[in-house]
Design an enzyme around this catalytic site. Sequence first.
Site, PDB file in Angstrom:
ATOM      1  N   HIS A  94       1.001  -1.134  -0.082  1.00 13.88           N
ATOM      2  CA  HIS A  94      -0.108  -0.089   0.025  1.00 13.88           C
ATOM      3  C   HIS A  94       0.895   1.337  -0.006  1.00 13.88           C
ATOM      4  CE1 HIS A  94      -2.729   3.134   1.346  1.00 13.88           C
ATOM      5  NE2 HIS A  94      -3.724   2.395   1.010  1.00 13.88           N
ATOM      6  N   GLU A 162      -4.190   2.079  -7.101  1.00 12.05           N
ATOM      7  CA  GLU A 162      -4.612   3.315  -6.532  1.00 12.05           C
ATOM      8  C   GLU A 162      -3.736   4.391  -6.720  1.00 12.05           C
ATOM      9  OE1 GLU A 162      -6.701   1.892  -2.443  1.00 12.05           O
ATOM     10  OE2 GLU A 162      -4.508   1.848  -2.175  1.00 12.05           O
TER      11      GLU A 162
HETATM   12  P1  PGA Z   1      -9.373   6.021   0.416  1.00  8.23           P
HETATM   13  O1  PGA Z   1      -8.211   5.042   0.739  1.00  8.23           O
HETATM   14  O2  PGA Z   1     -10.873   5.312   0.041  1.00  8.23           O
HETATM   15  O3  PGA Z   1      -9.834   6.859   1.772  1.00  8.23           O
HETATM   16  O4  PGA Z   1      -9.199   7.128  -0.458  1.00  8.23           O
HETATM   17  C1  PGA Z   1      -8.140   3.969  -0.127  1.00  8.23           C
HETATM   18  C2  PGA Z   1      -6.936   3.379   0.453  1.00  8.23           C
HETATM   19  O5  PGA Z   1      -5.839   3.947   0.757  1.00  8.23           O
HETATM   20  O6  PGA Z   1      -6.790   1.945   0.092  1.00  8.23           O
END
Ligand code: PGA
Length: 241
Positions: A94, A162
């Site tokens: 992540h 992401e």
């Molecule tokens: P968020 O986070 O939905 O708050 O943007 C997503 C993540 O970090 O996996």
Amino acid sequence: MRPLIVANWKMHKNRAQAIEWVCQLTHLHKQQPTAARMVLCPPFALLEILRPFCDETIALGGQDCHPEEEGAYTGDTSAMLLADLDCRFVVLGHSERRAAHHENNEQVARKAQQAQKQGLCPIICIGETRKQRDSGHALDALKQQAQESTHGISGNYVMAYEPIWAIGSGTTPQPQDIDDVAQAVNAHLNHQPATFLYGGSVTDKNARDFVASGIYRGLLVGGQSLDAQRFYAIAQACCNP
Ligand code: PGA
């Protein structure tokens, strides 16, 4: 294929709040069952208490694991223990761990190998910075990140795209743009993932847009997963694209 909707609680909630959440979710599911496959990734210390509540409705996942099976690694969590706690998945690489714990692609790949060895399905995260995007280098950066972070893995895995600038910001990319990323990254990989997820400021209002084309088979949800009703609404939205 059932959409895969993953709740990433990050470092939120205590035991009472966690139980309240899972009871709410179970209640919502009983009232109006969802076809989505839901996964809950709570902080490590909450896994044991959540275990009895997790079944086919919602599976458990870890937020990280160590690349080694066991050893002198103070503060770390093994994939072996996650599997022992009935986890089916583990989020790896992540951007918050890459930034705050200086995790690199090679370490993420080693963690993914260990996770697979223990029977867990790794959810490998990739994402470009705002700077990389603005300078036109996003795709190259993502291809490299994806290839190196999946090096040496053999079984099933999930890839979560992401964009770092979209996480927790309320700003999201266009659905067409994320589709282009998944296609370019997929074409570049030796061992392709079964499932691509999108993550970054997902809400029940925009969830459907990200899965509408069918290229993304699910979502990784941070902030909006802290509320059981909102998370469930996101799961439901993805079942009726
Ligand atoms: P968020 O986070 O939905 O708050 O943007 C997503 C993540 O970090 O996996």
